[in-house]
Design a protein around this motif. Structure first.
Motif, PDB file in Angstrom:
ATOM      1  N   LYS A  51      -8.770   3.259   5.434  1.00 24.19           N
ATOM      2  CA  LYS A  51      -8.478   4.903   5.817  1.00 24.19           C
ATOM      3  C   LYS A  51      -9.562   5.237   7.055  1.00 24.19           C
ATOM      4  CE  LYS A  51      -7.186   6.007   0.999  1.00 24.19           C
ATOM      5  NZ  LYS A  51      -7.649   6.744  -0.294  1.00 24.19           N
ATOM      6  N   ASP A  52     -10.655   4.807   6.992  1.00 22.72           N
ATOM      7  CA  ASP A  52     -11.456   5.051   8.293  1.00 22.72           C
ATOM      8  C   ASP A  52     -11.078   4.888   9.614  1.00 22.72           C
ATOM      9  OD1 ASP A  52     -13.574   5.934   6.486  1.00 22.72           O
ATOM     10  OD2 ASP A  52     -14.709   4.132   6.495  1.00 22.72           O
ATOM     11  N   TYR A  53     -10.356   3.553   9.716  1.00 20.93           N
ATOM     12  CA  TYR A  53      -9.493   3.083  10.780  1.00 20.93           C
ATOM     13  C   TYR A  53      -8.111   3.747  10.872  1.00 20.93           C
ATOM     14  CZ  TYR A  53     -13.249  -0.064  11.786  1.00 20.93           C
ATOM     15  OH  TYR A  53     -14.477  -0.429  12.259  1.00 20.93           O
ATOM     16  N   ASN A  54      -7.648   4.538   9.889  1.00 18.20           N
ATOM     17  CA  ASN A  54      -6.209   4.893   9.868  1.00 18.20           C
ATOM     18  C   ASN A  54      -5.219   3.923   9.959  1.00 18.20           C
ATOM     19  OD1 ASN A  54      -4.744   7.331   9.590  1.00 18.20           O
ATOM     20  ND2 ASN A  54      -4.521   7.233  12.055  1.00 18.20           N
ATOM     21  N   ILE A  55      -5.585   2.940   9.159  1.00 24.02           N
ATOM     22  CA  ILE A  55      -4.698   1.851   8.745  1.00 24.02           C
ATOM     23  C   ILE A  55      -3.904   1.870   7.521  1.00 24.02           C
ATOM     24  CG2 ILE A  55      -4.016  -0.650   8.641  1.00 24.02           C
ATOM     25  CD1 ILE A  55      -6.577  -0.961  10.705  1.00 24.02           C
ATOM     26  N   THR A  56      -2.785   1.948   7.154  1.00 26.90           N
ATOM     27  CA  THR A  56      -2.061   2.083   5.896  1.00 26.90           C
ATOM     28  C   THR A  56      -2.090   0.720   5.359  1.00 26.90           C
ATOM     29  OG1 THR A  56      -0.621   3.784   6.489  1.00 26.90           O
ATOM     30  CG2 THR A  56       0.240   2.536   4.589  1.00 26.90           C
ATOM     31  N   LEU A  57      -2.488   0.566   4.010  1.00 27.53           N
ATOM     32  CA  LEU A  57      -2.988  -0.678   3.569  1.00 27.53           C
ATOM     33  C   LEU A  57      -1.904  -1.193   2.479  1.00 27.53           C
ATOM     34  CD1 LEU A  57      -5.055  -2.822   4.368  1.00 27.53           C
ATOM     35  CD2 LEU A  57      -6.379  -1.967   2.473  1.00 27.53           C
ATOM     36  N   ILE A  58      -1.342  -1.852   2.407  1.00 29.35           N
ATOM     37  CA  ILE A  58      -0.116  -2.323   1.298  1.00 29.35           C
ATOM     38  C   ILE A  58      -0.784  -3.417   0.443  1.00 29.35           C
ATOM     39  CG2 ILE A  58       2.184  -3.138   0.737  1.00 29.35           C
ATOM     40  CD1 ILE A  58       2.075  -0.639   2.579  1.00 29.35           C
ATOM     41  N   PRO A  59      -0.911  -3.019  -0.896  1.00 24.35           N
ATOM     42  CA  PRO A  59      -1.194  -4.133  -1.766  1.00 24.35           C
ATOM     43  C   PRO A  59      -0.548  -5.418  -1.723  1.00 24.35           C
ATOM     44  CG  PRO A  59      -0.877  -2.009  -3.061  1.00 24.35           C
ATOM     45  CD  PRO A  59      -0.146  -1.658  -1.574  1.00 24.35           C
TER      46      PRO A  59
END
Length: 269
Positions: A51-59
């Motif tokens: 979130k800090d790097y504005n990257i969407t993370l997928i489980p």
């Protein structure tokens, strides 16, 4: 850029979660999935930094499975699961077997007279399961792609090497079932690398909903593999994914984002 196949230090990757996410941000990767082997732990650990790097993370997870009909390994990717109960129940015993086996391998290597950096080993096992990559790091301080690494690795872990035995992996059907029970999407990883094409045909002939996709874009896939994946995807109406299979210096020398997933396919994940 969408990279759905990344490994961190939680399993057999060299780099920390934070280092990987920093690299990904610098490279313009917007969506990523950590698929560390046989653990769902990475997603929760990585989410705040992502979130800090504005990257969407997928489980994500890559389950080390086995096709018992053909006596060969198969890697099963699970994405976007909403619970982890069934996946964890399947993979936690697998991680324990892997760690115990790696400790056995380490002892065989010690007894064979090799000098091991015990500090590196201790630092690893205080936090996470031991992998062959960590044993190699404690033996020789060169990357996976180096000739000396490859020579020593084959000598120790292949054919009649002192640490050549392998663990018992989970049945591919059990891996698929667990991901489905946790509401995830099932993707067969790099079928060209492990020759999983016949298995894919079997699975989809038995049940069209058994798997959701195929990892088409992978550094180990040649044009023939990509064509075969495309044909399966068209015939069975599947999702196509891709990723770098990044392991840092513990793996092949391909950077984050080397292979990517298209936005259209990502939206189906």
């Amino acid at each position: 850029m969408i990279d759905l196949h990344v490994h961190s230090h939680i399993s057999d990757g060299k780099d920390t979660i934070e280092d990987i996410l920093k690299q990904a941000s610098q490279m313009g990767i917007k969506v990523m999935s950590f698929v560390d082997h046989d653990t769902t732990e990475t997603y929760a650990l990585a989410l705040p930094t992502a979130k800090d790097y504005n990257i969407t993370l997928i489980p994500g997870i890559e389950i080390s499975a086995y096709d018992f009909k053909r006596n060969r390994k198969v890697h099963v990717l699970g994405y976007n699961y909403t619970t982890t109960e069934h996946i964890d129940a399947l993979t936690r015993p697998l991680l324990k077997r892997r760690h115990a086996h790696s400790m056995w391998q380490l002892e065989q290597i010690r007894q064979a007279g090799y000098s091991v950096n015990e500090t590196l080993i201790q630092q690893r096992i205080e936090h996470y399961p031991l992998y062959k990559q960590h044993i190699m790091q404690a033996l020789i301080n060169v990357p996976y792609t180096h000739h000396d690494y490859q020579t020593l690795y084959k000598k120790l872990f292949k054919n009649n090497g002192v640490a050549a035995e392998d663990i018992n992996y989970v049945d591919v059907y059990d891996a698929i079932r667990a991901i489905k029970q946790d509401n995830g999407k099932v993707v067969i990883a790099h079928p060209g690398q492990l020759n999983s094409y016949d298995l894919i045909n079997d699975l989809l002939s038995e049940d069209r909903s058994s798997i959701d996709g195929i990892e088409t874009w992978h550094y180990d896939h040649n044009e023939k593999d990509i064509y075969r994946c495309h044909e399966l995807v068209k015939h069975f109406d599947l999702i196509e994914t891709g990723g770098s299979d990044y392991h840092g210096t513990f793996g092949a020398s391909y950077p984050l984002g080397f292979c990517t997933t298209t936005l259209r396919n990502f939206e189906q994940i």
